[in-house]
Enzyme design. Structure first.
Site, mmCIF file in Angstrom:
data_model
loop_
_atom_site.group_PDB
_atom_site.id
_atom_site.type_symbol
_atom_site.label_atom_id
_atom_site.label_comp_id
_atom_site.label_asym_id
_atom_site.label_seq_id
_atom_site.Cartn_x
_atom_site.Cartn_y
_atom_site.Cartn_z
ATOM 1 C CG ASN A 43 -13.151 56.051 5.721
ATOM 2 O OD1 ASN A 43 -12.342 55.991 6.643
ATOM 3 N ND2 ASN A 43 -12.902 55.473 4.539
ATOM 4 C CE1 TYR A 57 -4.867 63.175 6.615
ATOM 5 C CE2 TYR A 57 -3.782 63.332 8.749
ATOM 6 C CZ TYR A 57 -4.618 62.671 7.879
ATOM 7 O OH TYR A 57 -5.214 61.490 8.270
ATOM 8 C CB SER A 93 -8.085 68.874 6.302
ATOM 9 O OG SER A 93 -7.271 67.734 6.505
ATOM 10 C CE LYS A 94 -8.303 63.211 7.911
ATOM 11 N NZ LYS A 94 -9.524 62.450 7.585
ATOM 12 C CB SER A 142 -6.073 62.312 11.787
ATOM 13 O OG SER A 142 -4.709 61.996 12.005
#
Length: 264
Positions: free
Chosen positions: A100, A165, A168-169, A152
């Protein structure tokens, strides 16, 4: 024991399970730790803030649950190994890993510094890889296990001023699918959740870095089909579903929990 108490025991979905939750000191991680403990799991929290970790651990213990906290930076291999080893040492097994921990900085590729790029890739993606790398051998040895990765909605679709971001997600989504293929034959299920805007400390931080007033930021979020942001508890319920036998035939899935944001 009364009949209603016996029913409550039977309904505990994570009884006799041990769950390791990274980034468990606030937001989605904290909510998941509290919910998983309520459902019978022994909890091992990781995070970089000792004080907050101790507080969440003590809340679980104060409610009659079992929990420990391990200070851990998921970017560091040896700290990830130590967290897994301490979970097994404390509770004798490891059944569930919830990757997480995450960070976010709102920048385009042009604006994003190399340091910010590295931090988001290292925490969000490499951290998921490292924790899984050290948790999987114990799960493989026992012939079962569940890994949940926190991606995400922006791991499914693009987002504005969020290049690192999103990278990465998006990587987390495909890492999830690759691990599901590799380790399904060993009895291990691997899924990810893809939250939308959720009321965690990350959201007001995003608003501040974008130079937006909080109320204006919330009004933008309210344009989603459900007209509001989510709560950490709502995402924790999705994580519980994936952690439990309720999702026993699910692996390699990206479960979107975003109030309809990616459908709009």
């Amino acid at each position: 024991m009364r009949h209603d108490e016996r029913c409550a025991v039977r309904m505990m979905r994570l009884e006799n399970k041990v769950a390791l939750i990274t980034g468990g000191t606030s937001g989605i991680g904290e909510a998941s730790a509290l919910l998983f403990a309520k459902e019978g799991a022994s909890i091992v929290l990781t995070g970089r803030n000792q004080q907050r970790g101790d507080q969440v651990r003590d809340r679980i213990r104060g409610s009659g649950g079992k929990a420990s906290f391990v200070a851990c930076d998921v970017r560091k291999s040896e700290e990830c190994r130590r967290a897994v080893d301490e979970a097994i040492s404390a509770f004798g097994q490891l059944d569930i890993l919830f990757n997480n921990a995450g960070v976010f900085y709102p920048h385009t590729v042009v604006e994003c510094s190399e340091e910010e790029w590295d931090e988001q890739i290292d925490v969000n993606l490499k951290g998921t890889f490292l924790m899984s790398k050290f948790a999987l051998p114990e799960m493989i040895r026992r012939g079962h296990g569940v890994i949940i990765n926190n991606s995400s909605g922006w791991g499914i679709v693009g987002g504005d001023s969020a290049a690192a971001y999103c990278a990465s997600k998006g990587g987390v989504v495909l890492l999830t699918k690759a691990m599901a293929i590799d380790h399904g034959p060993q009895g291990i299920r691997v899924n990810c959740i893809c939250p939308g805007d959720v009321d965690t400390p990350m959201l007001p931080q995003d608003a501040k870095m974008r130079g937006l007033k909080w109320q204006d930021y919330l009004e933008g979020c309210a344009r989603r089909p459900l007209g509001r942001i989510g709560t950490p508890e709502e995402i924790a319920k999705a994580a519980l579903f994936l952690a439990s036998d309720d999702s026993s035939f699910m692996s390699g899935a990206a479960l979107i929990v975003d109030g309809g944001g990616t459908a709009d």
